[in-house]
Write a protein that holds these residues in place. Structure first.
Motif, mmCIF file in Angstrom:
data_model
loop_
_atom_site.group_PDB
_atom_site.id
_atom_site.type_symbol
_atom_site.label_atom_id
_atom_site.label_comp_id
_atom_site.label_asym_id
_atom_site.label_seq_id
_atom_site.Cartn_x
_atom_site.Cartn_y
_atom_site.Cartn_z
ATOM 1 N N ASN A 224 46.343 -22.677 -5.377
ATOM 2 C CA ASN A 224 46.012 -23.274 -6.569
ATOM 3 C C ASN A 224 46.513 -24.698 -6.239
ATOM 4 O O ASN A 224 47.234 -25.006 -5.472
ATOM 5 C CB ASN A 224 47.169 -22.842 -7.674
ATOM 6 N N ALA A 225 46.011 -25.780 -6.999
ATOM 7 C CA ALA A 225 46.138 -27.031 -7.072
ATOM 8 C C ALA A 225 46.124 -27.505 -8.321
ATOM 9 O O ALA A 225 44.980 -27.377 -9.232
ATOM 10 C CB ALA A 225 45.192 -27.868 -5.954
ATOM 11 N N SER A 226 46.901 -28.750 -8.797
ATOM 12 C CA SER A 226 46.885 -29.349 -9.965
ATOM 13 C C SER A 226 47.463 -30.924 -10.122
ATOM 14 O O SER A 226 48.728 -31.150 -9.459
ATOM 15 C CB SER A 226 47.815 -28.523 -11.228
ATOM 16 N N SER A 298 35.257 -40.837 -1.222
ATOM 17 C CA SER A 298 34.105 -41.485 -1.700
ATOM 18 C C SER A 298 33.788 -40.759 -3.159
ATOM 19 O O SER A 298 33.469 -41.376 -4.015
ATOM 20 C CB SER A 298 32.978 -41.531 -0.837
ATOM 21 N N ASN A 299 34.054 -39.462 -3.066
ATOM 22 C CA ASN A 299 33.387 -38.538 -4.307
ATOM 23 C C ASN A 299 34.662 -38.130 -4.974
ATOM 24 O O ASN A 299 34.457 -36.942 -5.889
ATOM 25 C CB ASN A 299 32.569 -37.515 -4.084
ATOM 26 N N GLY A 300 35.893 -38.230 -4.574
ATOM 27 C CA GLY A 300 36.917 -37.489 -4.931
ATOM 28 C C GLY A 300 37.086 -36.065 -4.727
ATOM 29 O O GLY A 300 37.992 -35.306 -5.179
ATOM 30 N N SER A 301 36.543 -35.554 -3.648
ATOM 31 C CA SER A 301 36.399 -34.394 -3.213
ATOM 32 C C SER A 301 37.585 -34.282 -1.933
ATOM 33 O O SER A 301 37.227 -35.092 -1.193
ATOM 34 C CB SER A 301 35.162 -33.614 -2.784
ATOM 35 N N TYR A 302 38.160 -32.960 -2.055
ATOM 36 C CA TYR A 302 39.309 -32.833 -0.910
ATOM 37 C C TYR A 302 39.214 -31.372 -0.343
ATOM 38 O O TYR A 302 38.912 -30.480 -1.284
ATOM 39 C CB TYR A 302 40.694 -33.256 -1.312
ATOM 40 N N THR A 303 39.357 -31.192 0.804
ATOM 41 C CA THR A 303 39.654 -29.817 1.158
ATOM 42 C C THR A 303 41.128 -29.535 1.422
ATOM 43 O O THR A 303 41.830 -30.085 2.109
ATOM 44 C CB THR A 303 38.762 -29.640 2.692
ATOM 45 N N THR A 325 38.027 -26.104 -1.951
ATOM 46 C CA THR A 325 37.546 -27.511 -2.388
ATOM 47 C C THR A 325 38.274 -27.855 -3.602
ATOM 48 O O THR A 325 38.105 -27.207 -4.514
ATOM 49 C CB THR A 325 36.084 -27.399 -2.290
ATOM 50 N N TYR A 326 38.418 -29.041 -3.678
ATOM 51 C CA TYR A 326 39.538 -29.582 -4.829
ATOM 52 C C TYR A 326 38.757 -31.080 -5.421
ATOM 53 O O TYR A 326 38.672 -31.711 -4.188
ATOM 54 C CB TYR A 326 41.002 -29.638 -4.633
ATOM 55 N N SER A 327 38.495 -31.481 -6.558
ATOM 56 C CA SER A 327 37.910 -32.524 -6.645
ATOM 57 C C SER A 327 38.989 -33.348 -7.874
ATOM 58 O O SER A 327 39.421 -32.801 -8.788
ATOM 59 C CB SER A 327 36.821 -32.509 -7.538
ATOM 60 N N ILE A 328 39.177 -34.571 -7.384
ATOM 61 C CA ILE A 328 39.905 -35.663 -8.253
ATOM 62 C C ILE A 328 38.894 -36.641 -8.923
ATOM 63 O O ILE A 328 38.894 -37.585 -8.248
ATOM 64 C CB ILE A 328 41.155 -36.150 -7.463
ATOM 65 N N GLY A 329 38.515 -36.449 -9.945
ATOM 66 C CA GLY A 329 37.493 -37.461 -10.598
ATOM 67 C C GLY A 329 38.217 -37.816 -11.757
ATOM 68 O O GLY A 329 38.644 -37.362 -12.889
ATOM 69 N N VAL A 330 38.601 -39.376 -11.615
ATOM 70 C CA VAL A 330 39.340 -40.206 -12.682
ATOM 71 C C VAL A 330 38.227 -40.811 -13.743
ATOM 72 O O VAL A 330 37.642 -41.618 -13.024
ATOM 73 C CB VAL A 330 40.399 -41.043 -12.136
ATOM 74 N N ASN A 350 34.363 -22.659 -6.446
ATOM 75 C CA ASN A 350 34.828 -23.466 -5.341
ATOM 76 C C ASN A 350 34.441 -23.039 -4.060
ATOM 77 O O ASN A 350 34.028 -21.708 -3.939
ATOM 78 C CB ASN A 350 36.411 -23.539 -5.403
ATOM 79 N N THR A 351 34.523 -23.802 -3.129
ATOM 80 C CA THR A 351 34.148 -23.332 -1.727
ATOM 81 C C THR A 351 35.408 -23.000 -0.883
ATOM 82 O O THR A 351 36.225 -23.690 -0.988
ATOM 83 C CB THR A 351 33.464 -24.412 -0.744
ATOM 84 N N SER A 352 35.476 -21.605 -0.503
ATOM 85 C CA SER A 352 36.624 -21.278 0.054
ATOM 86 C C SER A 352 36.335 -20.632 1.386
ATOM 87 O O SER A 352 35.298 -19.651 1.563
ATOM 88 C CB SER A 352 37.388 -20.246 -0.873
ATOM 89 N N THR A 353 37.333 -20.569 2.262
ATOM 90 C CA THR A 353 37.152 -19.901 3.615
ATOM 91 C C THR A 353 38.445 -19.314 3.907
ATOM 92 O O THR A 353 39.503 -20.157 3.529
ATOM 93 C CB THR A 353 36.821 -20.796 4.651
ATOM 94 N N ILE A 354 38.465 -18.203 4.496
ATOM 95 C CA ILE A 354 39.751 -17.556 4.855
ATOM 96 C C ILE A 354 39.716 -17.099 6.439
ATOM 97 O O ILE A 354 38.595 -16.627 6.784
ATOM 98 C CB ILE A 354 40.209 -16.284 4.007
#
Length: 420
Positions: A224-226, A298-303, A325-330, A350-354
């Motif tokens: 989880n991310a917040s 550039s697009n606020g997206s992070y892995t 995949t986590y997006s930070i769009g302000v 979300n895109t997830s790999t394990i």
């Protein structure tokens, strides 16, 4: 008449012979003109006679004259001692040697008459029983090799975890000392199970021997991310670790990696809670990163990748990793987009790999403490954070309308007819 005398002499001789035999059986010492006969029995502390042992009679501590014989199956030995070396000033020594052990007993006596009829040796028969299991307490099949002072003695097998080492060896006995711990410590046993081998001194072979054969089981259940209102990104991950009875002694470390196309940043994860269960322990990890510390995107997206490793007491380790995949769009309102929680099998849109892997099949029993990042204090509840500007918009508009209305009225009053 002569014939009757011969018969009488023969009868007397027979009686004397019988008397001598009785005396020889009843008394351990039988004296003759040239020697003394000793008849001694040697038994272990549990009453078992020690046969085939070599007994040496030494006339005194400094004497080089000795008499040697071997005990029979009932533990008896007969020694014929030179009568010239028996008397005051001679303190005989009895030495017992047995098989590959060499000398196992030595005692000095005041004189030949003080030697007891039965000598109790400070030994008992070796018998060892142990249950051998893996770390999940499942009985194992394998073999063992027994050594004494690096001399190979015997090989045996065990099934369903039951190992028994008995007292016999090549028709003789295996002994345990009741007084000398160093004697027993010379025994060593090598336990072989599959490709794993462990060597123990026999006294260290417990009633239950647990062999750590497998790597720990590691899995990551969710990430989880917040983004908090204080511009801090809070990261959480739930993982589980299981290594049977060694689970609580397993060293565990976690790390979060946040990356974009321009760079990555890492934070050690600290364990903020753990819960024991039937299948191991469930752990909740946490880390935090200032938004300003994140690499540009550039697009606020992070892995976001979480990695966890577990190392058992013998040095075997396993790893697992998982990404979302986590997006930070302000936006202009200050609203921050939040990623959905990652589940074990799916993370929704979300895109997830394990990924799971194992490594370091070592045999070191050393575990190390884990450096955990202390974070930046308590986080906030995940969710959408709204700007406070909206609370003041309505009052400002109302005041503006009122101001315009007053101005209009004042201006209209000064232009009315009849004014002065």
């Amino acid at each position: 008449m002569l014939k009757g005398a011969e018969l009488a002499l023969h009868g007397i001789a027979t009686i004397l012979t019988m008397i001598l035999l009785v005396v020889a059986v009843v008394s351990p010492i039988l004296s003759f003109s040239d020697f003394v006969v000793l008849r001694i029995r040697f038994v272990l502390s549990n009453g078992v006679p020690l046969g085939n042992a070599t007994v040496t009679y030494k006339y005194s501590r400094v004497s080089t004259q000795t008499v040697t014989n071997t005990t029979d199956r009932d533990g008896f030995v007969i020694l014929r001692i030179n009568n010239e070396w028996v008397g005051d000033g001679y303190h005989p020594i009895i030495i017992v040697s047995y098989g590959f052990y060499g000398e196992i007993y030595r005692s000095e006596f005041n004189d030949v008459n003080s030697i007891p009829e039965t000598v109790i040796l400070p030994y008992t028969l070796l018998y060892k029983k142990s249950v051998i299991t893996d770390e999940y307490l499942r009985g194992l099949n394998g073999s063992y090799r027994l050594f004494y002072n690096n001399i190979f003695l015997k090989k045996g097998f065990f099934h369903n975890g039951l190992l028994i080492i008995n007292e016999t060896f090549n028709g003789g006995f295996l002994l345990l000392s009741t007084e000398d711990a160093s004697f027993n410590y010379k025994y060593s046993v090598v336990v072989d199970v599959n490709n794993t081998s462990i060597t123990l001194h026999l006294p260290d072979l417990n009633d239950h021997l647990i062999l750590d054969l497998y790597k720990p089981r590691v899995s990551i259940k969710s990430i989880n991310a917040s983004m908090g209102v204080n511009e801090v990104l809070y990261l959480y991950a739930n993982a589980s670790v299981y290594d049977g009875v060694n689970t609580n002694n397993t060293s565990i470390k976690g790390v979060f990696i946040v990356g974009s196309g321009t760079g990555v940043i890492e934070r050690d994860a600290r364990i903020i809670s753990s819960r024991a269960g039937y299948s191991g322990i469930s752990l909740l990890f946490k880390a935090s990163i200032f938004k300003a510390s994140l690499p540009p995107s550039s697009n606020g997206s992070y892995t976001i990748t979480f990695k966890v490793s577990a190392t058992d007491p013998t040095g075997k380790s396993s790893k697992a990793s998982r990404s979302i995949t986590y997006s930070i769009g302000v936006e202009s309102t200050g609203r921050t987009s939040i990623s959905e929680p990652a589940t074990e099998n799916s993370v929704g849109s979300n895109t997830s790999t394990i990924h799971y892997e194992g490594e370091n099949t070592g045999n070191s029993g050393t575990t190390t403490s884990n450096p955990y990042n202390s974070g930046f204090g308590a986080g906030v509840n995940p969710g959408v954070q709204t700007s406070n500007l909206g609370y003041f918009t309505a009052p400002i508009i109302a005041l503006a309308i009122l101001f315009l209305e007053l101005r209009r009225r004042i201006g209209g009053g000064s232009a009315s007819p009849g004014s002065s």
